[in-house]
Design a protein around this motif. Structure first.
Motif, PDB file in Angstrom:
ATOM      1  N   MET A  27      -7.689  -1.326   6.392  1.00  0.00           N
ATOM      2  CA  MET A  27      -7.106  -0.442   5.387  1.00  0.00           C
ATOM      3  C   MET A  27      -5.618  -0.228   5.683  1.00  0.00           C
ATOM      4  SD  MET A  27      -8.244   3.351   4.142  1.00  0.00           S
ATOM      5  CE  MET A  27      -7.524   4.267   5.495  1.00  0.00           C
ATOM      6  N   PHE A  28      -5.316   0.039   6.939  1.00  0.00           N
ATOM      7  CA  PHE A  28      -3.918   0.193   7.354  1.00  0.00           C
ATOM      8  C   PHE A  28      -3.110  -1.068   7.037  1.00  0.00           C
ATOM      9  CE2 PHE A  28      -0.964  -0.825  10.875  1.00  0.00           C
ATOM     10  CZ  PHE A  28       0.016   0.124  10.618  1.00  0.00           C
ATOM     11  N   SER A  29      -3.704  -2.231   7.288  1.00  0.00           N
ATOM     12  CA  SER A  29      -2.988  -3.492   7.047  1.00  0.00           C
ATOM     13  C   SER A  29      -2.675  -3.670   5.557  1.00  0.00           C
ATOM     14  CB  SER A  29      -3.777  -4.692   7.588  1.00  0.00           C
ATOM     15  OG  SER A  29      -4.801  -5.098   6.692  1.00  0.00           O
ATOM     16  N   GLN A  30      -3.588  -3.251   4.689  1.00  0.00           N
ATOM     17  CA  GLN A  30      -3.312  -3.339   3.250  1.00  0.00           C
ATOM     18  C   GLN A  30      -2.182  -2.393   2.848  1.00  0.00           C
ATOM     19  OE1 GLN A  30      -4.514  -5.132  -0.121  1.00  0.00           O
ATOM     20  NE2 GLN A  30      -2.452  -4.436   0.350  1.00  0.00           N
ATOM     21  N   ILE A  31      -2.132  -1.231   3.480  1.00  0.00           N
ATOM     22  CA  ILE A  31      -1.070  -0.264   3.165  1.00  0.00           C
ATOM     23  C   ILE A  31       0.290  -0.802   3.624  1.00  0.00           C
ATOM     24  CG2 ILE A  31      -0.198   2.055   3.693  1.00  0.00           C
ATOM     25  CD1 ILE A  31      -3.216   2.932   3.844  1.00  0.00           C
ATOM     26  N   VAL A  32       0.352  -1.347   4.838  1.00  0.00           N
ATOM     27  CA  VAL A  32       1.594  -1.934   5.341  1.00  0.00           C
ATOM     28  C   VAL A  32       2.032  -3.111   4.466  1.00  0.00           C
ATOM     29  CG1 VAL A  32       2.619  -3.262   7.247  1.00  0.00           C
ATOM     30  CG2 VAL A  32       1.259  -1.228   7.739  1.00  0.00           C
ATOM     31  N   GLY A  33       1.094  -3.967   4.130  1.00  0.00           N
ATOM     32  CA  GLY A  33       1.418  -5.137   3.318  1.00  0.00           C
ATOM     33  C   GLY A  33       1.875  -4.758   1.919  1.00  0.00           C
ATOM     34  N   LEU A  34       1.280  -3.712   1.373  1.00  0.00           N
ATOM     35  CA  LEU A  34       1.700  -3.231   0.054  1.00  0.00           C
ATOM     36  C   LEU A  34       3.152  -2.768   0.109  1.00  0.00           C
ATOM     37  CD1 LEU A  34       0.667  -2.630  -2.832  1.00  0.00           C
ATOM     38  CD2 LEU A  34       0.162  -0.309  -2.045  1.00  0.00           C
ATOM     39  N   MET A  86       5.428  -3.763   2.263  1.00  0.00           N
ATOM     40  CA  MET A  86       6.260  -4.958   2.452  1.00  0.00           C
ATOM     41  C   MET A  86       6.469  -5.705   1.134  1.00  0.00           C
ATOM     42  SD  MET A  86       7.310  -5.658   5.626  1.00  0.00           S
ATOM     43  CE  MET A  86       7.513  -7.454   5.635  1.00  0.00           C
ATOM     44  N   ALA A  87       5.374  -5.969   0.427  1.00  0.00           N
ATOM     45  CA  ALA A  87       5.451  -6.790  -0.789  1.00  0.00           C
ATOM     46  C   ALA A  87       6.160  -6.043  -1.916  1.00  0.00           C
ATOM     47  CB  ALA A  87       4.048  -7.213  -1.226  1.00  0.00           C
ATOM     48  N   ARG A  88       5.880  -4.735  -2.023  1.00  0.00           N
ATOM     49  CA  ARG A  88       6.421  -3.936  -3.129  1.00  0.00           C
ATOM     50  C   ARG A  88       7.869  -3.524  -2.896  1.00  0.00           C
ATOM     51  NH1 ARG A  88       4.595  -0.352  -7.434  1.00  0.00           N
ATOM     52  NH2 ARG A  88       5.067   1.846  -7.144  1.00  0.00           N
ATOM     53  N   TYR A  89       8.206  -3.153  -1.661  1.00  0.00           N
ATOM     54  CA  TYR A  89       9.521  -2.574  -1.417  1.00  0.00           C
ATOM     55  C   TYR A  89      10.467  -3.474  -0.630  1.00  0.00           C
ATOM     56  CZ  TYR A  89       7.148   1.637  -2.981  1.00  0.00           C
ATOM     57  OH  TYR A  89       6.439   2.543  -3.718  1.00  0.00           O
ATOM     58  N   VAL A  90       9.967  -4.228   0.345  1.00  0.00           N
ATOM     59  CA  VAL A  90      10.859  -5.057   1.164  1.00  0.00           C
ATOM     60  C   VAL A  90      11.108  -6.398   0.483  1.00  0.00           C
ATOM     61  CG1 VAL A  90      11.194  -6.222   3.384  1.00  0.00           C
ATOM     62  CG2 VAL A  90      10.154  -3.953   3.318  1.00  0.00           C
ATOM     63  N   GLY A 115       0.292  -7.959   5.098  1.00  0.00           N
ATOM     64  CA  GLY A 115      -0.053  -6.787   5.899  1.00  0.00           C
ATOM     65  C   GLY A 115      -0.986  -7.137   7.041  1.00  0.00           C
ATOM     66  N   LEU A 116      -1.889  -8.072   6.801  1.00  0.00           N
ATOM     67  CA  LEU A 116      -2.789  -8.516   7.871  1.00  0.00           C
ATOM     68  C   LEU A 116      -1.984  -9.148   9.003  1.00  0.00           C
ATOM     69  CD1 LEU A 116      -5.806  -8.825   8.651  1.00  0.00           C
ATOM     70  CD2 LEU A 116      -5.724 -11.104   7.610  1.00  0.00           C
ATOM     71  N   ALA A 117      -1.009  -9.981   8.629  1.00  0.00           N
ATOM     72  CA  ALA A 117      -0.151 -10.602   9.645  1.00  0.00           C
ATOM     73  C   ALA A 117       0.632  -9.540  10.415  1.00  0.00           C
ATOM     74  CB  ALA A 117       0.805 -11.605   8.995  1.00  0.00           C
ATOM     75  N   MET A 118       1.170  -8.562   9.693  1.00  0.00           N
ATOM     76  CA  MET A 118       1.931  -7.484  10.339  1.00  0.00           C
ATOM     77  C   MET A 118       1.048  -6.696  11.311  1.00  0.00           C
ATOM     78  SD  MET A 118       5.213  -7.096   9.423  1.00  0.00           S
ATOM     79  CE  MET A 118       5.523  -5.339   9.689  1.00  0.00           C
ATOM     80  N   ALA A 119      -0.113  -6.242  10.836  1.00  0.00           N
ATOM     81  CA  ALA A 119      -0.971  -5.374  11.632  1.00  0.00           C
ATOM     82  C   ALA A 119      -1.578  -6.130  12.820  1.00  0.00           C
ATOM     83  CB  ALA A 119      -2.071  -4.770  10.766  1.00  0.00           C
ATOM     84  N   ARG A 120      -1.983  -7.389  12.584  1.00  0.00           N
ATOM     85  CA  ARG A 120      -2.674  -8.183  13.606  1.00  0.00           C
ATOM     86  C   ARG A 120      -1.713  -8.758  14.634  1.00  0.00           C
ATOM     87  NH1 ARG A 120      -7.622 -11.285  14.332  1.00  0.00           N
ATOM     88  NH2 ARG A 120      -7.365 -13.532  14.431  1.00  0.00           N
ATOM     89  N   TYR A 121      -0.557  -9.238  14.180  1.00  0.00           N
ATOM     90  CA  TYR A 121       0.317  -9.986  15.079  1.00  0.00           C
ATOM     91  C   TYR A 121       1.605  -9.254  15.457  1.00  0.00           C
ATOM     92  CZ  TYR A 121      -2.798 -13.785  13.758  1.00  0.00           C
ATOM     93  OH  TYR A 121      -3.897 -14.556  13.540  1.00  0.00           O
ATOM     94  N   VAL A 122       2.205  -8.511  14.529  1.00  0.00           N
ATOM     95  CA  VAL A 122       3.475  -7.838  14.839  1.00  0.00           C
ATOM     96  C   VAL A 122       3.213  -6.491  15.509  1.00  0.00           C
ATOM     97  CG1 VAL A 122       5.613  -6.853  13.906  1.00  0.00           C
ATOM     98  CG2 VAL A 122       4.705  -9.000  12.972  1.00  0.00           C
TER      99      VAL A 122
END
Lengths: 203, 203
Positions: A161-168, A170-174, B167-174
């Motif tokens: 769940m955390f990974s989806q939030i981080v990725g969102l 990244m994809a949406r804002y970064v 996000g999976l890459a960020m959470a898992r690897y970074v």
């Protein structure tokens, strides 16, 4: 707020006390501006102190080190403990929707996105920050959430769940891919809710 | 591979031709090493040329500019067009599982993770790289996937899938949160597959 351009101001009767809550807030604002503008590695404690109008000794007294000041400056605008408790307290059948609403609403608050982006950028480039973030996520978020889930692998699910939030973020804002970057909360919540609900075990 | 420590080597009979495929590969290897070690902003075309044993003129002839060399060096180890076509060609009822397997398997290939991390780090800190990545994702991935989906908002859904992968890459690897960082492919695929399947419209 005291800026670098001003000379040390004469103490006003109603002004902040040295070492008081106002000083702390001023230092954190200066630190956020410095970290956002220059990144973690290049940010200077000296420049933060100068912008906040406090000397280096006071800065170290309050925050000890650059990494601790960084985490304090970028602290979540909500208390993780309270937020997690609130999210998990309601109807579990719509927990995923509640998480999606919470995250997207949070990012729309003034200043939140700046802090989040500074944190993600710093974690992506600086192992020291990545470690701090790892500890924070594991202790403050994952452990609390996992303790409340009645599923197998609760930590792994909370981290997905955390990974989806981080990725969102990244994809949406970064990276800023369209149409995701411009999509409204109302468009995104129905698509994200089943993902979060699924990770939390359909709980 | 020619390294910076070696003097310019006398041309061997079986050695690479200047300007040939071997030179291109040597330059890209040197560029990957330089970008991974120093990041996008600090990486130097001169250092890459030196490490590859080619002069600046040849480097510019081949790649034009630092941003183009960067994208060439970090190019996907698979052709996006072929990969998307292959993933979408099979049984759509298990498309989410196929995507999860594909991504996790890809990251286990030698060198792939280094490239991905260099790209994510650079995109997180350099607007120029974020823009290149945005264009690449929109044109090479999202447009191709969306064209094949029979759902509303296909681009948005494809980008949410992309966001989960980033996000999976960020959470898992970074960030490296545990147990996610150490979880096996077999543990992760069953949890990720429904997410991807859902974004792609249960297609």
């Amino acid at each position: 707020m005291t800026t670098a351009e001003q000379p040390p101001a004469p103490r006003k009767k109603t002004g902040r006390r040295p070492g008081g809550a106002d000083t702390r807030r001023t230092v954190l604002e200066a630190a956020r501006a410095e970290f956002a503008a220059r990144g973690y590695e290049k940010a200077s404690m000296r420049a933060i102190g100068r912008a906040a109008g406090v000397d280096a000794a006071l800065l170290h007294h309050y925050f000890g080190s650059k990494d601790r000041l960084f985490m304090a400056a970028l602290e979540f605008p909500v208390q993780p403990k309270a937020a997690v408790a609130q999210l998990l307290a309601g109807d579990r059948a719509v927990l995923g929707e509640r998480v999606a609403e919470f995250v997207l609403t949070l990012w729309e608050q003034p200043g939140v996105l700046d802090r989040l982006m500074a944190l993600v950028r710093a974690a992506a480039t600086t192992e020291q920050v990545a470690r701090l973030m790892r500890e924070f996520v594991q202790e403050e978020l994952v452990a609390r959430i996992a303790a409340e889930l009645e599923v197998e692998q609760p930590e792994l699910r909370a981290e997905l769940m955390f990974s989806q939030i981080v990725g969102l973020a990244m994809a949406r804002y970064v990276i800023g891919v369209e149409p995701l970057a411009s999509a409204t909360r109302a468009e995104l919540v129905p698509l994200l809710a089943p993902t979060f609900q699924g990770y939390l075990g359909g709980a």
